[in-house]
Write a protein that holds these residues in place. Sequence first.
Motif, PDB file in Angstrom:
ATOM      1  N   ALA A  89       0.831  -1.210   0.000  1.00  0.00           N
ATOM      2  CA  ALA A  89       0.000   0.000   0.000  1.00  0.00           C
ATOM      3  C   ALA A  89       0.864   1.259   0.000  1.00  0.00           C
ATOM      4  O   ALA A  89       0.581   2.218  -0.741  1.00  0.00           O
ATOM      5  CB  ALA A  89      -0.915  -0.011   1.222  1.00  0.00           C
ATOM      6  N   ILE A  90       1.917   1.279   0.800  1.00  0.00           N
ATOM      7  CA  ILE A  90       2.810   2.442   0.834  1.00  0.00           C
ATOM      8  C   ILE A  90       3.492   2.637  -0.516  1.00  0.00           C
ATOM      9  O   ILE A  90       3.617   3.759  -1.017  1.00  0.00           O
ATOM     10  CB  ILE A  90       3.831   2.291   1.978  1.00  0.00           C
ATOM     11  CG1 ILE A  90       3.119   2.425   3.321  1.00  0.00           C
ATOM     12  CG2 ILE A  90       4.954   3.302   1.861  1.00  0.00           C
ATOM     13  CD1 ILE A  90       3.993   2.095   4.506  1.00  0.00           C
ATOM     14  N   THR A  91       3.910   1.550  -1.131  1.00  0.00           N
ATOM     15  CA  THR A  91       4.544   1.648  -2.443  1.00  0.00           C
ATOM     16  C   THR A  91       3.567   2.195  -3.481  1.00  0.00           C
ATOM     17  O   THR A  91       3.930   3.043  -4.307  1.00  0.00           O
ATOM     18  CB  THR A  91       5.064   0.263  -2.881  1.00  0.00           C
ATOM     19  OG1 THR A  91       5.939  -0.237  -1.889  1.00  0.00           O
ATOM     20  CG2 THR A  91       5.777   0.327  -4.208  1.00  0.00           C
ATOM     21  N   GLY A  92       2.330   1.734  -3.440  1.00  0.00           N
ATOM     22  CA  GLY A  92       1.325   2.226  -4.383  1.00  0.00           C
ATOM     23  C   GLY A  92       1.051   3.702  -4.212  1.00  0.00           C
ATOM     24  O   GLY A  92       0.946   4.450  -5.192  1.00  0.00           O
ATOM     25  N   VAL A  93       0.942   4.161  -2.965  1.00  0.00           N
ATOM     26  CA  VAL A  93       0.697   5.584  -2.716  1.00  0.00           C
ATOM     27  C   VAL A  93       1.875   6.422  -3.178  1.00  0.00           C
ATOM     28  O   VAL A  93       1.707   7.482  -3.801  1.00  0.00           O
ATOM     29  CB  VAL A  93       0.395   5.815  -1.209  1.00  0.00           C
ATOM     30  CG1 VAL A  93       0.411   7.290  -0.863  1.00  0.00           C
ATOM     31  CG2 VAL A  93      -0.942   5.193  -0.848  1.00  0.00           C
ATOM     32  N   SER A  94       3.090   5.966  -2.913  1.00  0.00           N
ATOM     33  CA  SER A  94       4.265   6.744  -3.327  1.00  0.00           C
ATOM     34  C   SER A  94       4.373   6.813  -4.845  1.00  0.00           C
ATOM     35  O   SER A  94       4.735   7.855  -5.402  1.00  0.00           O
ATOM     36  CB  SER A  94       5.535   6.159  -2.711  1.00  0.00           C
ATOM     37  OG  SER A  94       5.762   4.850  -3.209  1.00  0.00           O
ATOM     38  N   ALA A  96       1.844   6.758  -6.886  1.00  0.00           N
ATOM     39  CA  ALA A  96       0.792   7.678  -7.318  1.00  0.00           C
ATOM     40  C   ALA A  96       1.229   9.133  -7.116  1.00  0.00           C
ATOM     41  O   ALA A  96       0.992   9.989  -7.987  1.00  0.00           O
ATOM     42  CB  ALA A  96      -0.489   7.397  -6.545  1.00  0.00           C
ATOM     43  N   VAL A  97       1.869   9.432  -5.995  1.00  0.00           N
ATOM     44  CA  VAL A  97       2.340  10.794  -5.747  1.00  0.00           C
ATOM     45  C   VAL A  97       3.417  11.181  -6.754  1.00  0.00           C
ATOM     46  O   VAL A  97       3.410  12.299  -7.305  1.00  0.00           O
ATOM     47  CB  VAL A  97       2.860  10.919  -4.292  1.00  0.00           C
ATOM     48  CG1 VAL A  97       3.604  12.225  -4.083  1.00  0.00           C
ATOM     49  CG2 VAL A  97       1.704  10.804  -3.312  1.00  0.00           C
TER      50      VAL A  97
END
Length: 113
Positions: A89-94, A96-97
């Motif tokens: 999840a953290i990798t996906g959010v980063s 996306a940013v």
Amino acid sequence: MLRPRIPVNPLPTGIVSPLAQTTALPNIAPGHDPSPMAREHHTSAATPTTPVRTTVQLTPGSVLALAAGGGAVVLVVGAVLVSMLLAVAITGVSVAVITVVLRLLAKDLQKGR
């Protein structure tokens, strides 16, 4: 130059024992068949043979230890799976940013600011 050289020893060193040893066969009485089939033939049907099984006796302490061990395994596996999900999840959010920032930078370069 880089080929390995394997040393060859033509004569064995140390004590050499023969690979196969011949043994004298014991005298077998005539009419005696040592095969397993002959032994099964001579047993009577009134005495069935049952395999010997070891029994496992569970005491209250061992049941408690098994339950605690199983619970610990479930907790450890759960923690590992949750941490892996959190990492994804953290990798996906980063990602996306970073995508949003790169789009904004690309737009600014196209406008020529």
